[in-house]
Design a protein around this motif. Structure first.
Motif, PDB file in Angstrom:
ATOM      1  N   ALA A  49      15.222   1.590  -3.915  1.00 28.56           N
ATOM      2  CA  ALA A  49      14.422   2.463  -5.105  1.00 28.56           C
ATOM      3  C   ALA A  49      12.979   1.734  -4.823  1.00 28.56           C
ATOM      4  O   ALA A  49      12.656   0.754  -4.896  1.00 28.56           O
ATOM      5  CB  ALA A  49      14.972   2.368  -6.419  1.00 28.56           C
ATOM      6  N   VAL A  50      11.918   2.847  -4.771  1.00 25.37           N
ATOM      7  CA  VAL A  50      10.597   2.539  -4.562  1.00 25.37           C
ATOM      8  C   VAL A  50       9.915   2.997  -5.867  1.00 25.37           C
ATOM      9  O   VAL A  50       9.835   4.476  -5.845  1.00 25.37           O
ATOM     10  CB  VAL A  50       9.920   2.872  -3.235  1.00 25.37           C
ATOM     11  N   ALA A  51       8.845   2.392  -6.506  1.00 25.14           N
ATOM     12  CA  ALA A  51       8.116   3.232  -7.400  1.00 25.14           C
ATOM     13  C   ALA A  51       6.598   3.363  -7.014  1.00 25.14           C
ATOM     14  O   ALA A  51       6.094   2.577  -6.293  1.00 25.14           O
ATOM     15  CB  ALA A  51       7.996   2.320  -8.566  1.00 25.14           C
ATOM     16  N   ASP A  52       6.203   4.585  -6.960  1.00 19.92           N
ATOM     17  CA  ASP A  52       4.571   5.033  -6.630  1.00 19.92           C
ATOM     18  C   ASP A  52       3.771   5.105  -7.783  1.00 19.92           C
ATOM     19  O   ASP A  52       4.032   6.309  -8.280  1.00 19.92           O
ATOM     20  CB  ASP A  52       4.931   6.054  -5.684  1.00 19.92           C
ATOM     21  N   GLY A  95       0.814  -1.249   0.044  1.00 20.61           N
ATOM     22  CA  GLY A  95      -0.018  -0.196   0.077  1.00 20.61           C
ATOM     23  C   GLY A  95       1.062   1.373  -0.012  1.00 20.61           C
ATOM     24  O   GLY A  95       1.608   1.426  -1.082  1.00 20.61           O
ATOM     25  N   GLN A  96       0.780   1.962   1.087  1.00 20.09           N
ATOM     26  CA  GLN A  96       1.455   3.323   1.321  1.00 20.09           C
ATOM     27  C   GLN A  96       2.709   3.044   1.919  1.00 20.09           C
ATOM     28  O   GLN A  96       3.802   3.780   1.990  1.00 20.09           O
ATOM     29  CB  GLN A  96       0.650   4.294   1.877  1.00 20.09           C
ATOM     30  N   ASP A  97       3.127   1.898   2.325  1.00 22.12           N
ATOM     31  CA  ASP A  97       4.338   1.610   3.278  1.00 22.12           C
ATOM     32  C   ASP A  97       5.329   0.649   2.572  1.00 22.12           C
ATOM     33  O   ASP A  97       5.006  -0.352   1.926  1.00 22.12           O
ATOM     34  CB  ASP A  97       3.801   0.900   4.578  1.00 22.12           C
ATOM     35  N   ILE A 111       9.600   7.676  -8.324  1.00 23.93           N
ATOM     36  CA  ILE A 111      10.414   6.801  -7.809  1.00 23.93           C
ATOM     37  C   ILE A 111      11.485   7.495  -6.830  1.00 23.93           C
ATOM     38  O   ILE A 111      11.871   8.363  -7.244  1.00 23.93           O
ATOM     39  CB  ILE A 111      11.482   6.062  -9.001  1.00 23.93           C
ATOM     40  N   SER A 112      11.230   6.869  -5.480  1.00 28.18           N
ATOM     41  CA  SER A 112      11.979   7.648  -4.567  1.00 28.18           C
ATOM     42  C   SER A 112      13.275   6.608  -4.224  1.00 28.18           C
ATOM     43  O   SER A 112      13.031   5.496  -4.006  1.00 28.18           O
ATOM     44  CB  SER A 112      11.125   7.783  -3.371  1.00 28.18           C
ATOM     45  N   THR A 143       7.190   6.400   1.811  1.00 27.12           N
ATOM     46  CA  THR A 143       8.062   7.008   1.042  1.00 27.12           C
ATOM     47  C   THR A 143       7.810   8.600   1.122  1.00 27.12           C
ATOM     48  O   THR A 143       8.706   9.354   0.704  1.00 27.12           O
ATOM     49  CB  THR A 143       8.256   6.567  -0.420  1.00 27.12           C
ATOM     50  N   SER A 144       6.626   8.896   1.525  1.00 28.56           N
ATOM     51  CA  SER A 144       6.452  10.405   1.546  1.00 28.56           C
ATOM     52  C   SER A 144       5.627  10.704   2.806  1.00 28.56           C
ATOM     53  O   SER A 144       4.560  10.180   2.941  1.00 28.56           O
ATOM     54  CB  SER A 144       5.585  10.880   0.322  1.00 28.56           C
TER      55      SER A 144
END
Length: 644
Positions: A499-502, A456-458, A508-509, A474-475
């Protein structure tokens, strides 16, 4: 005869150009060579860096602006140019002792004739006759020299390349040359134009118009050379990549051979040695082939660079009449780009492998593989909700001990299997509320076997036993008007940067292991089925299922390539991907209306190499094992592929 040889234009040029420092315009003193191969006096270089930032450990060449690292021992440790020093000594010996400058008769320093010195160049501290003075001021690439004539009066010789004194026609000596005939490639006067060049097939133009056209033609030719240089760089980068990959594959094959050799010890040692020699021989032969092609390309580019350098030098220093006199030769030389074709190499030749036989004899350890092929090594799992079964195996990862972890996005489970596919355990379906998975998608593993899962968001972190440790977002602060996060693909590089794609925020953060953010990269092609991988060259590669794209950006967000995954008219939706140690990219694709699904192979620049596996069913996430096997999450099962 020796003295006569000194009176040439070449000798004058050597004395007043080649052995003079471009900074002080005097003869070199203790010349030093920079990395760009330009030479300067040691004292001049010291004065140059004294004006720079004292913290800077490089010196910038004043000629070409390239950087040279200053040695630990200072500028004196730079390479000395013994050739220039020797040349200066030879010139001094040829010149002999200088005469008294007040003497009414002295030796011209351009031709060594004992004539009355017409003028003296104060800037160079030298006497010249009229002929050599003209040559001297022409060779010196400066705005002016202060000249003192024989009577002691000072004058300045201006240098203006753009203004050319009118010349007289050789045929009609009372007429000035004011036209250029492009048909005959000749400068002509008005009488010549009327008498000899008035036919309809003669193309006459004023000198200034002809020069402008001439320069445009040269610029166009040089632009074509720039295109050739770009093509050369692309081919050269491809060859370097193939060389690096070849070496990696050779090393891997040698390790496989040695591993098999240790299993059978003395019985197979001789056969192992022969195979190693053969692999090395193949690697050397192919490497020599790569080097030969690369050397040929470099030679072509070097010759082209020499031609361009000569033309550039001519265009900068020759006057208009000289340029037009040499126009046919210059334009002929600039036609080289038409034949400047660079050879490429077959990417398949960068592969070499080894396949051990199941039953080993004294003389037959296995076989060397010279072409890349893959086969299914093992497959495990089936559709269901029991142990070792899957509802939707969406991603897969491998621990350092060979254990395989599979994420099921429908059952929200992580399951562990041995390297041979035997079921071990299932985790994170119970425990603390934070440890439970709600919307899992991507999974990766760090160098110390910490498991990272996008949920999800985590981003949630687990140990090798699938025990929950912590999580981060990530945010932390949502921007007003911006949608909430939905994390998809995740990858870790060799420095454990995450590296994480949202897919909702299309970013990508990059994060440190504690979750702190390093940077954020925005890209419009980040989609809801965005799988992510990190190559060894600090590049992020991701897929876009709907748009059928494979995209690569660097860590600063600069796009390296953005290509379609459709091949030869066939449409392929891209899902999972991973990179090998050489930087090559493997992508799982879903065929649209063309039968079974496949895994495709691309090189590091995004060039499609071929298909390595067919007959899959919805191949999704992928990863490589430490032994270079390829593991694929295949919806209801997991397949482990190995090179034949």
């Amino acid at each position: 005869m020796a003295e006569a040889a000194l009176h040439t234009e070449t000798t004058c040029k050597i004395r007043h150009v080649h052995i003079e420092c471009p900074i002080c315009l005097s003869r070199f003193t203790d010349p030093k060579i920079l990395d760009c191969l330009h030479s300067f006096c040691l004292k001049c270089l010291q004065e140059l860096i004294d004006k720079q930032d004292p913290k800077t450990d490089v010196i910038i060449c004043p000629m070409c602006k390239k950087e040279t690292t200053i040695p630990d021992g200072g500028l004196s440790d730079l390479l000395s140019c013994f050739f220039l020093s020797s040349l200066i000594d030879d010139v001094i010996n040829l010149e002999g002792p200088k005469e008294d400058i007040n003497s009414p008769v002295s030796t011209c320093e351009g031709c060594d004739e004992g004539l009355e010195a017409v003028s003296r160049c104060v800037d160079c501290d030298a006497n010249y006759c009229k002929t050599c003075l003209d040559q001297h001021t022409k060779l010196k690439a400066i705005s002016h020299h202060q000249i003192v004539n024989a009577a002691g009066a000072s004058t300045e010789r201006p240098k203006d390349k753009d203004k050319t004194e009118a010349q007289k026609c050789r045929k009609h000596t009372d007429q000035e040359l004011c036209f250029y005939c492009d048909t005959c490639d000749l400068l002509v006067c008005p009488k010549c134009a009327v008498l000899d060049h008035r036919a309809s097939n003669h193309n006459l133009s004023e000198i200034n118009d002809s020069i402008r056209s001439y320069r445009r033609a040269v610029d166009e030719a040089l632009q074509k050379f720039d295109d050739c240089r770009k093509q050369f760089q692309k081919v050269d980068d491809s060859i370097k990549h193939s060389q690096q990959r070849l070496q990696l594959m050779v090393d891997q094959a040698l390790r496989d051979i040695v591993a098999k050799e240790e299993e059978e010890i003395t019985k197979i040692r001789n056969a192992s040695r022969l195979l190693q020699e053969r692999v090395t021989q193949i690697g050397q032969e192919r490497g020599e082939g790569f080097e030969s092609i690369q050397s040929s390309n470099h030679d072509k580019m070097s010759r082209a660079e020499q031609i361009v350098a000569s033309v550039n030098d001519l265009m900068q220093h020759a006057d208009n009449f000289e340029l037009l006199d040499l126009k046919p030769k210059v334009m002929h030389n600039l036609d080289f780009h038409k034949e400047l074709q660079f050879q490429t190499v077959q990417h398949s030749k960068s592969f070499i492998g080894f396949k051990g036989h199941g039953i080993v004899t004294d003389a037959d350890l296995g076989e060397i593989l010279e072409e890349e092929q893959w086969e299914v090594k093992t497959e495990f799992g089936k559709c269901g909700e029991g142990e070792g079964e899957f509802e939707l195996a969406v991603d897969v990862v491998c621990f350092s001990n060979g254990d395989i972890v599979v994420i099921d996005s429908l059952m929200c489970l992580l399951s562990t299997f041995t390297s041979k596919g035997s079921y071990k355990s299932t985790g994170v379906q119970s425990g603390t509320e934070d440890g439970k998975l709600k919307q899992p998608f991507g999974v990766t593993v760090t160098s110390d076997d910490l498991l990272l899962v996008t949920d999800g968001q985590d981003v949630k972190v687990y140990d090798r036993e699938l025990r929950y440790i912590r999580q981060f977002r990530t945010s932390q602060n949502q921007v007003e008007g911006q949608s909430e996060s939905l994390l998809r693909g995740i990858a870790v590089d060799k420095k454990d940067r995450i590296a994480v794609a949202d897919c909702k925020r299309k970013v990508i953060s990059l994060h440190n292991m504690d979750g702190s953010i390093i940077s954020t990269i925005h890209h419009g092609d980040i989609s809801s089925y965005c799988y992510l991988s990190v190559s060894s060259k600090e590049r992020l590669i991701f897929t876009n299922y709907g748009k059928m794209k494979l995209v690569c950006v660097d860590f600063l967000g600069n796009e390296v390539f953005n290509i379609s995954t459709s091949v030869d008219g066939k449409y392929f939706n891209a899902y999972g991907l991973c990179c090998d140690d050489a930087g090559d990219i493997y992508v799982s694709v879903r065929c649209i209306g063309w039968g079974t699904d496949e895994i495709h192979h691309y090189d590091a620049s995004g060039e499609h190499i071929g298909c390595v596996a067919r007959g899959l069913f919805y191949p999704l996430g992928m990863t490589f094992t430490s032994t270079s096997d390829l593991i694929v999450a295949n919806w209801y099962s997991v397949k482990v592929l190995r090179r034949l």
